[in-house]
Enzyme design. Structure first.
Site, PDB file in Angstrom:
ATOM      1  N   HIS A  88      14.376   4.134  11.783  1.00 48.68           N
ATOM      2  CA  HIS A  88      13.841   4.414  10.532  1.00 48.68           C
ATOM      3  C   HIS A  88      14.899   5.557   9.932  1.00 48.68           C
ATOM      4  O   HIS A  88      15.110   6.502  10.627  1.00 48.68           O
ATOM      5  CB  HIS A  88      12.419   4.610  10.518  1.00 48.68           C
ATOM      6  CG  HIS A  88      11.967   4.659   9.066  1.00 48.68           C
ATOM      7  ND1 HIS A  88      12.178   5.668   8.103  1.00 48.68           N
ATOM      8  CD2 HIS A  88      11.160   3.610   8.271  1.00 48.68           C
ATOM      9  CE1 HIS A  88      11.379   5.502   6.933  1.00 48.68           C
ATOM     10  NE2 HIS A  88      10.721   4.149   7.026  1.00 48.68           N
TER      11      HIS A  88
ATOM     12  N   GLU B 140      -1.817   4.927   3.300  1.00 50.24           N
ATOM     13  CA  GLU B 140      -1.948   3.710   2.925  1.00 50.24           C
ATOM     14  C   GLU B 140      -3.281   3.116   2.774  1.00 50.24           C
ATOM     15  O   GLU B 140      -3.550   2.362   1.744  1.00 50.24           O
ATOM     16  CB  GLU B 140      -0.932   2.578   4.020  1.00 50.24           C
ATOM     17  CG  GLU B 140       0.495   2.995   3.989  1.00 50.24           C
ATOM     18  CD  GLU B 140       0.748   4.194   4.618  1.00 50.24           C
ATOM     19  OE1 GLU B 140       0.054   4.731   5.416  1.00 50.24           O
ATOM     20  OE2 GLU B 140       2.116   4.516   4.768  1.00 50.24           O
TER      21      GLU B 140
ATOM     22  N   HIS C 108       7.471   4.296  12.705  1.00 50.82           N
ATOM     23  CA  HIS C 108       7.788   5.238  11.591  1.00 50.82           C
ATOM     24  C   HIS C 108       6.511   5.964  11.070  1.00 50.82           C
ATOM     25  O   HIS C 108       6.714   6.776  10.147  1.00 50.82           O
ATOM     26  CB  HIS C 108       8.529   4.585  10.230  1.00 50.82           C
ATOM     27  CG  HIS C 108       7.522   3.547   9.717  1.00 50.82           C
ATOM     28  ND1 HIS C 108       6.696   3.808   8.711  1.00 50.82           N
ATOM     29  CD2 HIS C 108       7.367   2.180   9.734  1.00 50.82           C
ATOM     30  CE1 HIS C 108       6.096   2.988   8.387  1.00 50.82           C
ATOM     31  NE2 HIS C 108       6.375   1.582   9.022  1.00 50.82           N
TER      32      HIS C 108
ATOM     33  N   ARG D 102       3.529   7.673   9.240  1.00 46.47           N
ATOM     34  CA  ARG D 102       3.553   9.323   9.105  1.00 46.47           C
ATOM     35  C   ARG D 102       2.325   9.814  10.094  1.00 46.47           C
ATOM     36  O   ARG D 102       2.662  10.782  10.574  1.00 46.47           O
ATOM     37  CB  ARG D 102       2.931   9.391   7.803  1.00 46.47           C
ATOM     38  CG  ARG D 102       3.858   9.920   6.808  1.00 46.47           C
ATOM     39  CD  ARG D 102       3.676   9.985   5.388  1.00 46.47           C
ATOM     40  NE  ARG D 102       4.305   9.669   4.272  1.00 46.47           N
ATOM     41  CZ  ARG D 102       5.278  10.679   3.680  1.00 46.47           C
ATOM     42  NH1 ARG D 102       4.983  12.103   3.940  1.00 46.47           N
ATOM     43  NH2 ARG D 102       6.329  10.597   3.014  1.00 46.47           N
TER      44      ARG D 102
ATOM     45  N   ASP E 254       0.630  -1.380  -0.080  1.00 49.18           N
ATOM     46  CA  ASP E 254       0.055  -0.018  -0.075  1.00 49.18           C
ATOM     47  C   ASP E 254       0.883   1.218  -0.037  1.00 49.18           C
ATOM     48  O   ASP E 254       0.298   2.183   0.607  1.00 49.18           O
ATOM     49  CB  ASP E 254      -0.983  -0.044   1.273  1.00 49.18           C
ATOM     50  CG  ASP E 254      -0.039  -0.512   2.614  1.00 49.18           C
ATOM     51  OD1 ASP E 254       1.104  -0.108   2.420  1.00 49.18           O
ATOM     52  OD2 ASP E 254      -0.854  -0.672   3.725  1.00 49.18           O
TER      53      ASP E 254
ATOM     54  N   GLU F 111      -0.487  -8.974  -1.494  1.00 46.76           N
ATOM     55  CA  GLU F 111      -1.092  -8.376  -0.060  1.00 46.76           C
ATOM     56  C   GLU F 111      -2.117  -7.540  -0.345  1.00 46.76           C
ATOM     57  O   GLU F 111      -2.279  -6.185   0.062  1.00 46.76           O
ATOM     58  CB  GLU F 111       0.139  -7.701   0.588  1.00 46.76           C
ATOM     59  CG  GLU F 111      -0.386  -7.552   2.193  1.00 46.76           C
ATOM     60  CD  GLU F 111       0.782  -6.667   2.786  1.00 46.76           C
ATOM     61  OE1 GLU F 111       0.959  -5.258   2.827  1.00 46.76           O
ATOM     62  OE2 GLU F 111       1.632  -7.328   3.256  1.00 46.76           O
TER      63      GLU F 111
HETATM   64  C1  UD1 Z   1       6.985   4.539   3.523  1.00 42.61           C
HETATM   65  C2  UD1 Z   1       5.542   4.151   2.847  1.00 42.61           C
HETATM   66  C3  UD1 Z   1       5.009   3.395   4.160  1.00 42.61           C
HETATM   67  C4  UD1 Z   1       5.999   2.238   4.402  1.00 42.61           C
HETATM   68  C5  UD1 Z   1       7.256   2.807   4.784  1.00 42.61           C
HETATM   69  C6  UD1 Z   1       8.091   1.761   5.177  1.00 42.61           C
HETATM   70  C7  UD1 Z   1       4.474   5.850   1.410  1.00 42.61           C
HETATM   71  C8  UD1 Z   1       3.533   6.953   1.332  1.00 42.61           C
HETATM   72  N1  UD1 Z   1       4.950   5.289   2.750  1.00 42.61           N
HETATM   73  O1  UD1 Z   1       7.049   5.509   4.522  1.00 42.61           O
HETATM   74  O2  UD1 Z   1       3.710   2.866   3.648  1.00 42.61           O
HETATM   75  O3  UD1 Z   1       5.260   1.437   5.645  1.00 42.61           O
HETATM   76  O4  UD1 Z   1       7.710   3.273   3.804  1.00 42.61           O
HETATM   77  O5  UD1 Z   1       9.260   1.747   5.621  1.00 42.61           O
HETATM   78  O6  UD1 Z   1       4.703   4.977   0.454  1.00 42.61           O
HETATM   79  N2  UD1 Z   1      14.517   8.364   3.694  1.00 42.61           N
HETATM   80  C9  UD1 Z   1      15.874   8.115   3.697  1.00 42.61           C
HETATM   81  N3  UD1 Z   1      16.246   7.147   3.321  1.00 42.61           N
HETATM   82  C10 UD1 Z   1      15.710   5.841   3.228  1.00 42.61           C
HETATM   83  C11 UD1 Z   1      14.384   5.776   3.352  1.00 42.61           C
HETATM   84  C12 UD1 Z   1      13.804   7.002   3.853  1.00 42.61           C
HETATM   85  O7  UD1 Z   1      16.503   9.135   3.986  1.00 42.61           O
HETATM   86  O8  UD1 Z   1      16.290   4.777   2.945  1.00 42.61           O
HETATM   87  C13 UD1 Z   1      13.873   9.652   4.281  1.00 42.61           C
HETATM   88  C14 UD1 Z   1      13.723  10.604   3.193  1.00 42.61           C
HETATM   89  O9  UD1 Z   1      13.956  11.904   3.927  1.00 42.61           O
HETATM   90  C15 UD1 Z   1      12.279  10.423   2.840  1.00 42.61           C
HETATM   91  C16 UD1 Z   1      11.557  10.119   4.279  1.00 42.61           C
HETATM   92  O10 UD1 Z   1      12.591   9.170   4.837  1.00 42.61           O
HETATM   93  O11 UD1 Z   1      11.800  11.539   2.245  1.00 42.61           O
HETATM   94  C17 UD1 Z   1      10.281   9.411   4.084  1.00 42.61           C
HETATM   95  O12 UD1 Z   1      10.351   8.356   3.137  1.00 42.61           O
HETATM   96  P1  UD1 Z   1       8.846   7.857   2.399  1.00 42.61           P
HETATM   97  O13 UD1 Z   1       8.988   6.584   1.631  1.00 42.61           O
HETATM   98  O14 UD1 Z   1       8.065   8.937   1.755  1.00 42.61           O
HETATM   99  O15 UD1 Z   1       8.015   7.397   3.590  1.00 42.61           O
HETATM  100  P2  UD1 Z   1       8.071   6.498   4.847  1.00 42.61           P
HETATM  101  O16 UD1 Z   1       7.848   7.063   5.778  1.00 42.61           O
HETATM  102  O17 UD1 Z   1       9.514   5.929   4.730  1.00 42.61           O
HETATM  103  N1  UDP Z   2      12.831  -4.447   9.115  1.00 38.51           N
HETATM  104  C1  UDP Z   2      14.182  -4.761   8.945  1.00 38.51           C
HETATM  105  N2  UDP Z   2      15.251  -4.163   9.604  1.00 38.51           N
HETATM  106  C2  UDP Z   2      14.833  -3.055  10.441  1.00 38.51           C
HETATM  107  C3  UDP Z   2      13.643  -2.769  10.669  1.00 38.51           C
HETATM  108  C4  UDP Z   2      12.425  -3.567   9.974  1.00 38.51           C
HETATM  109  O1  UDP Z   2      14.874  -5.709   8.032  1.00 38.51           O
HETATM  110  O2  UDP Z   2      15.761  -2.468  11.032  1.00 38.51           O
HETATM  111  C5  UDP Z   2      12.016  -5.236   8.422  1.00 38.51           C
HETATM  112  C6  UDP Z   2      10.717  -6.046   9.226  1.00 38.51           C
HETATM  113  O3  UDP Z   2      11.220  -7.269   9.563  1.00 38.51           O
HETATM  114  C7  UDP Z   2       9.696  -5.994   8.348  1.00 38.51           C
HETATM  115  C8  UDP Z   2       9.818  -4.860   7.416  1.00 38.51           C
HETATM  116  O4  UDP Z   2      11.312  -4.155   7.604  1.00 38.51           O
HETATM  117  O5  UDP Z   2       9.795  -7.152   7.543  1.00 38.51           O
HETATM  118  C9  UDP Z   2       8.947  -3.664   7.956  1.00 38.51           C
HETATM  119  O6  UDP Z   2       9.110  -2.551   7.452  1.00 38.51           O
HETATM  120  P1  UDP Z   2       8.508  -1.114   8.041  1.00 38.51           P
HETATM  121  O7  UDP Z   2       8.376  -1.190   9.182  1.00 38.51           O
HETATM  122  O8  UDP Z   2       9.662  -0.192   7.339  1.00 38.51           O
HETATM  123  O9  UDP Z   2       7.474  -1.023   7.103  1.00 38.51           O
HETATM  124  P2  UDP Z   2       5.936  -1.415   7.013  1.00 38.51           P
HETATM  125  O10 UDP Z   2       6.092  -3.028   7.367  1.00 38.51           O
HETATM  126  O11 UDP Z   2       5.105  -0.802   8.179  1.00 38.51           O
HETATM  127  O12 UDP Z   2       5.323  -1.056   5.870  1.00 38.51           O
END
Ligand code: UD1
Ligand code: UDP
Length: 389
Positions: free
Chosen positions: A246, A143, A214, A216, A107, A129
């Site tokens: 995160h 999501e 993490h 939002r 999602d 999923e």
């Molecule tokens: C995103 C997904 C969320 C998912 C999560 C998993 C959307 C809107 N959100 O949320 O559904 O649960 O990923 O973790 O699709 N950033 C970095 N490096 C990284 C990753 C993120 O610097 O490797 C920082 C960046 O500044 C980025 C911010 O995190 O702008 C947010 O990343 P984003 O993918 O927009 O949202 P998540 O909260 O990670």
């Molecule tokens: N995970 C990981 N390393 C970490 C934290 C989480 O490999 O330090 C894995 C965890 O086992 C799970 C996935 O990341 O499979 C979950 O990711 P996240 O919580 O970022 O996203 P969500 O599942 O909420 O979309």
């Protein structure tokens, strides 16, 4: 609407796996492995790079080379800009590659735009999923909206559970377009644990509490309050917290001022999946707002306190392994204290159960795609069943 046609019978089916974030890589890795092992598939990974470091870490560790990288991530990206970059890049990628099927997972904004780009290009979409719902459009944000938007564009809805399939049927998705497969995250968890390569991040004989945060909708004040609750929990004489942070700066803004340097709180960079699985296996209790972690913990018999007000994964709560405790700091501390102090209450929650799958989800997904894509000249219109075109 132009009919979306399944491709003519091919020796090999070209499947584009679109992914951009850490959980999509983890949950599509078993699908990629199953397709790569099949003589019928030619899989290619289209990475959007919605995440950078956290995605690269997984792609590398899980050996998932990508054919494309759209590199869309920006620091503190806004949803509208992210969506615009994704739809533009994915439209071009699907137009150039012309896969026989586009596979999206979950999602995220990558999943939503991946489905939309494929739909615009007349390529059938498989959703891994599918069918998760909280019933609250703004939670989790964005999501719940993303997955509802994806559904009408999808030809194959791979639902992890019977409950998810029922959600789709209630929205009018034809039963024949839905397959209950289990969640691919369990495939990967079992595969990774079986290899025995991971190392736990816990180095203590105290009670081990693993935390991830993490979402939002929790960022800002709510997450700050959760951090205060964690600080208070770490003040107990018997607790050690490990919190893989995160990469999101918004998450760090909320957590670091409260938790950095706090005794018995170990803040670490994101763990690779092998080490995270080992850490989960070693812990006593999980506090999380993560979707994937809610699915993994029950397999290992780890009680989970879900730090959210809604969940689209009621199966873990129904099985008795997870509790939806919300985001109120006092409630979080009270729920954790109860489990840590009341052995019977802890033991009632700490047993292994697999409401999310048996480790064979990817096999079912790939078998179903192979069976359907081997049939030439049939309509792949979402909701159109397998009508002859
Ligand atoms: C995103 C997904 C969320 C998912 C999560 C998993 C959307 C809107 N959100 O949320 O559904 O649960 O990923 O973790 O699709 N950033 C970095 N490096 C990284 C990753 C993120 O610097 O490797 C920082 C960046 O500044 C980025 C911010 O995190 O702008 C947010 O990343 P984003 O993918 O927009 O949202 P998540 O909260 O990670
Ligand atoms: N995970 C990981 N390393 C970490 C934290 C989480 O490999 O330090 C894995 C965890 O086992 C799970 C996935 O990341 O499979 C979950 O990711 P996240 O919580 O970022 O996203 P969500 O599942 O909420 O979309």
């Amino acid at each position: 609407m132009p009919a979306i046609h399944l491709p003519q019978r091919r020796d090999r089916i070209r499947a584009a796996l679109v992914l951009g974030t850490r959980p999509e890589a983890i949950k599509l890795a078993p699908v990629l492995r199953a397709m790569s092992a099949s003589p019928l598939f030619d899989p290619v990974v289209i990475s959007t790079g919605q995440h950078r470091e956290m995605l690269d870490q997984m792609l590398q560790r899980l050996d998932m080379p990508s054919g494309r990288d759209l590199a869309v991530m920006r620091d503190r990206q806004m949803l509208s800009g992210l969506t615009a970059r994704l739809i533009s890049g994915l439209g071009e990628a699907v137009r150039e590659d012309r896969p026989d099927v586009v596979v999206v997972q979950g999602d995220t904004t990558t999943a939503m735009t991946g489905a939309l780009a494929a739909f615009y290009e007349g390529v059938p979409v498989a959703h891994v999923e599918a069918g998760l719902r909280t019933g609250v459009i703004g939670n989790p944000f964005p999501e719940e909206l993303n997955r509802r938007l994806v559904a009408p564009m999808v030809r194959w809805h791979f639902a992890p559970t019977e409950g998810a399939a029922a959600n789709l049927r209630a929205e009018g998705v034809p039963a024949g377009d839905i397959a209950v497969t289990g969640n691919t995250v369990i495939d990967n968890l079992l595969w990774v644990l079986g290899r025995g390569e991971g190392r736990s991040a816990f180095t203590t004989s105290r009670r081990r509490v693993l935390v991830t945060l993490h979402r939002r909708e929790n960022q800002g004040e709510t997450m700050h309050g959760i951090a205060e609750a964690l600080g208070s929990l770490a003040g107990r004489p018997d607790v050690e917290i490990v919190l893989p942070l995160h990469k999101s700066p918004a998450v760090r803004d909320a957590l670091l001022p409260v938790l950095e340097g706090r005794p018995h709180v170990t803040l670490v960079e994101p763990l690779d999946y092998f080490d995270f699985a080992a850490t989960l296996d070693a812990c006593d209790l999980v506090l999380t707002d993560s979707g994937g972690v809610q699915e993994e913990a029950p397999t290992l018999g780890k009680p989970v306190l879900v730090l959210r007000t809604t969940t689209e994964r009621p199966e873990a709560v129904e099985a008795g392994v997870a509790l939806l405790v919300g985001t109120d700091p006092a409630e979080i501390v009270a729920a954790a204290d109860r489990l840590l102090d009341d052995r019977a209450a802890y033991e009632r929650m700490a047993y292994a159960v697999n409401p999310f799958g048996d480790g064979r989800a990817a096999e079912r997904i790939v078998d179903r795609l192979a069976a359907d894509l081997a049939g030439a000249g049939r309509s792949a219109e979402p909701g159109g069943g397998l009508a002859v075109a």
